[in-house]
Design a protein around this motif. Sequence first.
Motif, PDB file in Angstrom:
ATOM      1  N   THR A 181      48.736  14.534 -42.860  1.00  0.00           N
ATOM      2  CA  THR A 181      49.692  14.066 -41.848  1.00  0.00           C
ATOM      3  C   THR A 181      49.603  12.546 -41.686  1.00  0.00           C
ATOM      4  O   THR A 181      50.622  11.856 -41.583  1.00  0.00           O
ATOM      5  CB  THR A 181      49.442  14.769 -40.493  1.00  0.00           C
ATOM      6  OG1 THR A 181      49.417  16.168 -40.714  1.00  0.00           O
ATOM      7  CG2 THR A 181      50.513  14.435 -39.479  1.00  0.00           C
ATOM      8  N   HIS A 182      48.356  12.024 -41.663  1.00  0.00           N
ATOM      9  CA  HIS A 182      48.214  10.559 -41.570  1.00  0.00           C
ATOM     10  C   HIS A 182      48.968   9.893 -42.711  1.00  0.00           C
ATOM     11  O   HIS A 182      49.707   8.933 -42.524  1.00  0.00           O
ATOM     12  CB  HIS A 182      46.733  10.153 -41.660  1.00  0.00           C
ATOM     13  CG  HIS A 182      45.920  10.697 -40.543  1.00  0.00           C
ATOM     14  ND1 HIS A 182      44.571  10.922 -40.636  1.00  0.00           N
ATOM     15  CD2 HIS A 182      46.279  11.090 -39.288  1.00  0.00           C
ATOM     16  CE1 HIS A 182      44.133  11.400 -39.491  1.00  0.00           C
ATOM     17  NE2 HIS A 182      45.143  11.518 -38.656  1.00  0.00           N
ATOM     18  N   ALA A 183      48.740  10.426 -43.920  1.00  0.00           N
ATOM     19  CA  ALA A 183      49.309   9.781 -45.103  1.00  0.00           C
ATOM     20  C   ALA A 183      50.836   9.815 -45.055  1.00  0.00           C
ATOM     21  O   ALA A 183      51.498   8.785 -45.237  1.00  0.00           O
ATOM     22  CB  ALA A 183      48.777  10.460 -46.353  1.00  0.00           C
TER      23      ALA A 183
ATOM     24  N   ILE B  77      44.670  18.950 -43.267  1.00  0.00           N
ATOM     25  CA  ILE B  77      46.101  18.769 -42.951  1.00  0.00           C
ATOM     26  C   ILE B  77      46.288  17.547 -42.041  1.00  0.00           C
ATOM     27  O   ILE B  77      47.272  16.819 -42.153  1.00  0.00           O
ATOM     28  CB  ILE B  77      46.715  20.033 -42.307  1.00  0.00           C
ATOM     29  CG1 ILE B  77      46.672  21.223 -43.290  1.00  0.00           C
ATOM     30  CG2 ILE B  77      48.155  19.776 -41.838  1.00  0.00           C
ATOM     31  CD1 ILE B  77      47.596  21.113 -44.493  1.00  0.00           C
ATOM     32  N   ASP B  78      45.326  17.309 -41.163  1.00  0.00           N
ATOM     33  CA  ASP B  78      45.390  16.090 -40.339  1.00  0.00           C
ATOM     34  C   ASP B  78      45.457  14.866 -41.254  1.00  0.00           C
ATOM     35  O   ASP B  78      46.294  13.966 -41.063  1.00  0.00           O
ATOM     36  CB  ASP B  78      44.160  16.023 -39.420  1.00  0.00           C
ATOM     37  CG  ASP B  78      44.176  14.814 -38.489  1.00  0.00           C
ATOM     38  OD1 ASP B  78      45.280  14.358 -38.128  1.00  0.00           O
ATOM     39  OD2 ASP B  78      43.090  14.330 -38.116  1.00  0.00           O
ATOM     40  N   ALA B  79      44.590  14.849 -42.280  1.00  0.00           N
ATOM     41  CA  ALA B  79      44.565  13.709 -43.209  1.00  0.00           C
ATOM     42  C   ALA B  79      45.898  13.580 -43.954  1.00  0.00           C
ATOM     43  O   ALA B  79      46.427  12.475 -44.125  1.00  0.00           O
ATOM     44  CB  ALA B  79      43.417  13.864 -44.198  1.00  0.00           C
TER      45      ALA B  79
ATOM     46  N   SER C 176      42.411  22.141 -31.612  1.00  0.00           N
ATOM     47  CA  SER C 176      41.953  20.928 -32.303  1.00  0.00           C
ATOM     48  C   SER C 176      43.140  20.037 -32.670  1.00  0.00           C
ATOM     49  O   SER C 176      44.271  20.501 -32.818  1.00  0.00           O
ATOM     50  CB  SER C 176      41.168  21.302 -33.555  1.00  0.00           C
ATOM     51  OG  SER C 176      42.065  21.684 -34.585  1.00  0.00           O
ATOM     52  N   HIS C 177      42.814  18.773 -32.874  1.00  0.00           N
ATOM     53  CA  HIS C 177      43.822  17.795 -33.265  1.00  0.00           C
ATOM     54  C   HIS C 177      44.461  18.196 -34.601  1.00  0.00           C
ATOM     55  O   HIS C 177      45.684  18.127 -34.759  1.00  0.00           O
ATOM     56  CB  HIS C 177      43.135  16.428 -33.372  1.00  0.00           C
ATOM     57  CG  HIS C 177      43.999  15.360 -33.923  1.00  0.00           C
ATOM     58  ND1 HIS C 177      45.092  14.870 -33.255  1.00  0.00           N
ATOM     59  CD2 HIS C 177      43.949  14.690 -35.102  1.00  0.00           C
ATOM     60  CE1 HIS C 177      45.667  13.935 -33.993  1.00  0.00           C
ATOM     61  NE2 HIS C 177      45.005  13.814 -35.125  1.00  0.00           N
ATOM     62  N   GLY C 178      43.631  18.644 -35.531  1.00  0.00           N
ATOM     63  CA  GLY C 178      44.149  19.039 -36.846  1.00  0.00           C
ATOM     64  C   GLY C 178      45.100  20.215 -36.751  1.00  0.00           C
ATOM     65  O   GLY C 178      46.157  20.240 -37.410  1.00  0.00           O
TER      66      GLY C 178
ATOM     67  N   SER D  46      46.862  21.097 -34.086  1.00  0.00           N
ATOM     68  CA  SER D  46      48.097  20.654 -33.410  1.00  0.00           C
ATOM     69  C   SER D  46      49.044  19.998 -34.411  1.00  0.00           C
ATOM     70  O   SER D  46      50.241  20.279 -34.431  1.00  0.00           O
ATOM     71  CB  SER D  46      47.807  19.624 -32.318  1.00  0.00           C
ATOM     72  OG  SER D  46      46.722  19.992 -31.546  1.00  0.00           O
ATOM     73  N   ASN D  47      48.489  19.138 -35.251  1.00  0.00           N
ATOM     74  CA  ASN D  47      49.327  18.485 -36.262  1.00  0.00           C
ATOM     75  C   ASN D  47      49.891  19.492 -37.256  1.00  0.00           C
ATOM     76  O   ASN D  47      51.055  19.395 -37.660  1.00  0.00           O
ATOM     77  CB  ASN D  47      48.514  17.445 -37.043  1.00  0.00           C
ATOM     78  CG  ASN D  47      48.380  16.145 -36.291  1.00  0.00           C
ATOM     79  OD1 ASN D  47      49.294  15.738 -35.592  1.00  0.00           O
ATOM     80  ND2 ASN D  47      47.245  15.508 -36.412  1.00  0.00           N
ATOM     81  N   SER D  48      49.044  20.429 -37.681  1.00  0.00           N
ATOM     82  CA  SER D  48      49.468  21.420 -38.681  1.00  0.00           C
ATOM     83  C   SER D  48      50.663  22.224 -38.175  1.00  0.00           C
ATOM     84  O   SER D  48      51.568  22.559 -38.935  1.00  0.00           O
ATOM     85  CB  SER D  48      48.323  22.392 -38.988  1.00  0.00           C
ATOM     86  OG  SER D  48      47.173  21.694 -39.368  1.00  0.00           O
TER      87      SER D  48
ATOM     88  N   VAL E 252      54.716  13.288 -35.521  1.00  0.00           N
ATOM     89  CA  VAL E 252      53.817  14.455 -35.528  1.00  0.00           C
ATOM     90  C   VAL E 252      52.675  14.215 -34.545  1.00  0.00           C
ATOM     91  O   VAL E 252      52.383  15.055 -33.672  1.00  0.00           O
ATOM     92  CB  VAL E 252      53.245  14.750 -36.942  1.00  0.00           C
ATOM     93  CG1 VAL E 252      52.387  16.015 -36.904  1.00  0.00           C
ATOM     94  CG2 VAL E 252      54.349  14.885 -37.978  1.00  0.00           C
ATOM     95  N   HIS E 253      52.036  13.068 -34.670  1.00  0.00           N
ATOM     96  CA  HIS E 253      50.924  12.780 -33.763  1.00  0.00           C
ATOM     97  C   HIS E 253      51.396  12.665 -32.310  1.00  0.00           C
ATOM     98  O   HIS E 253      50.708  13.112 -31.391  1.00  0.00           O
ATOM     99  CB  HIS E 253      50.187  11.512 -34.202  1.00  0.00           C
ATOM    100  CG  HIS E 253      49.155  11.793 -35.259  1.00  0.00           C
ATOM    101  ND1 HIS E 253      49.493  12.143 -36.530  1.00  0.00           N
ATOM    102  CD2 HIS E 253      47.796  11.832 -35.213  1.00  0.00           C
ATOM    103  CE1 HIS E 253      48.393  12.367 -37.231  1.00  0.00           C
ATOM    104  NE2 HIS E 253      47.346  12.185 -36.452  1.00  0.00           N
ATOM    105  N   ALA E 254      52.568  12.060 -32.102  1.00  0.00           N
ATOM    106  CA  ALA E 254      53.076  11.910 -30.730  1.00  0.00           C
ATOM    107  C   ALA E 254      53.250  13.272 -30.058  1.00  0.00           C
ATOM    108  O   ALA E 254      52.905  13.457 -28.893  1.00  0.00           O
ATOM    109  CB  ALA E 254      54.413  11.168 -30.758  1.00  0.00           C
TER     110      ALA E 254
HETATM  111 FE   LIG Z   1      45.244  12.543 -36.804  1.00  0.00          FE
END
Ligand SMILES: [Fe+2]
Length: 387
Positions: free
Chosen positions: A198-200, A194-196, A277-279, A281-283, A263-265
């Motif tokens: 989110t990047h996209a 999901i992190d990936a 985890s970062h992933g 948090s983004n999810s 999302v990342h902010a």
């Molecule tokens: Fe990320």
Amino acid sequence: MKDFIFKMPRKIEIGFSKSRDLSKIIKEMKLNKVLIVVDCNLKKIGIVDQMFNNLKKENISFIVFDNIKNEPTIAEIDRAINDLNVASNFDGVVGIGGGSTIDVAKLLAVSGSIKGSIRDYLEINLIKESSVPTIIVPTTSGTGAEVTPNAIVKDPVEGWKKGVVSSCLIPDRVILDPELTISLPPKITAETGIDAFTHAIECFICKKSNPMSDLFALDSMRLINKYLRRVVRNGSDKEARYYMALGSLYGGIAITNSGTGGVHALAYPLGGKYNISHGLSNSILLAEVMEFNTKAVPEKFIKVADVMEIETTNFTKEEIVKSVVDEIRKLVNDVGISIEGFEVSEKVLDNLATLAMSEQQRLLKNNPRPISYEDARQIYKKSLGLA
Ligand SMILES: [Fe+2]
């Protein structure tokens, strides 16, 4: 018609078992003594042992640094920079592991340009030169750190995570071996996947997007949406692992040439507060931030609906845009990520929104719709189930 620059590592080698070629690549680059930064848990995995044995057989001189905890602190990185003195002692750095390990490897490779603490090099382009070349071998499919100019560091006292960003941090060589991700447990597979994604999507809708980063961002979303559920259900599915590795790589290339946003902010303060985890948090934030963004760039969400293969026949434009947010929510749920177990109060929401506003302006500025303190608070509130 935007002017833009496109950046990538010099060479990326992709395929099952490619990591066994590490010694060949080190020789090709004429490196005589390398520092290998490796996740301590990985040393037990046979495939990493095999890489080390190959290096010994080829008489390549190397030292292993495995003192990396997840999400390294500024103090830990400063200590590693001082203790290892990479610019004097090595002529190359190899990073084998997930995002944190890769970030440490990247920072050590430029450490000859760092005077004092890494704290003084946060934000953009303060590091002007690399010290030694890097070879990165990612073992998760998500962070995209193998191709990005970013390294994330944490200050546990002040409770934030921030990026050091410099083109000098883009690795020279990448070995993308999906075999290394086969043993990843479903939870890490889901969160990093999901992190990936989110990047996209963030790179596609943000202000810094450009026609080339869009190509990578859109295909990254297509691949991850198609293969993430499969690989979470069955980690041994080689085809799904292969395409998740590619999807993650494309997301990373999109970051290098565009950038993430809201999302990342908002995820960094959340991750710092709950030590998650970062992933994850983004999810937690992804669907709500996307819903917030739909108003700013609805035409982009229509393109996302296409790559996510959402059935939109007879839908109005508004319905297509809404269907993307629904589909994202469904993807996060389908891979087993939930928000249960967080103790949230109004005061916590205030703290999170304050931290996001004060520490994450670099990312907030790139979001397609301005996010105010009140907006951030409301997004946290909805994402954490309080509204
Ligand atoms: Fe990320």
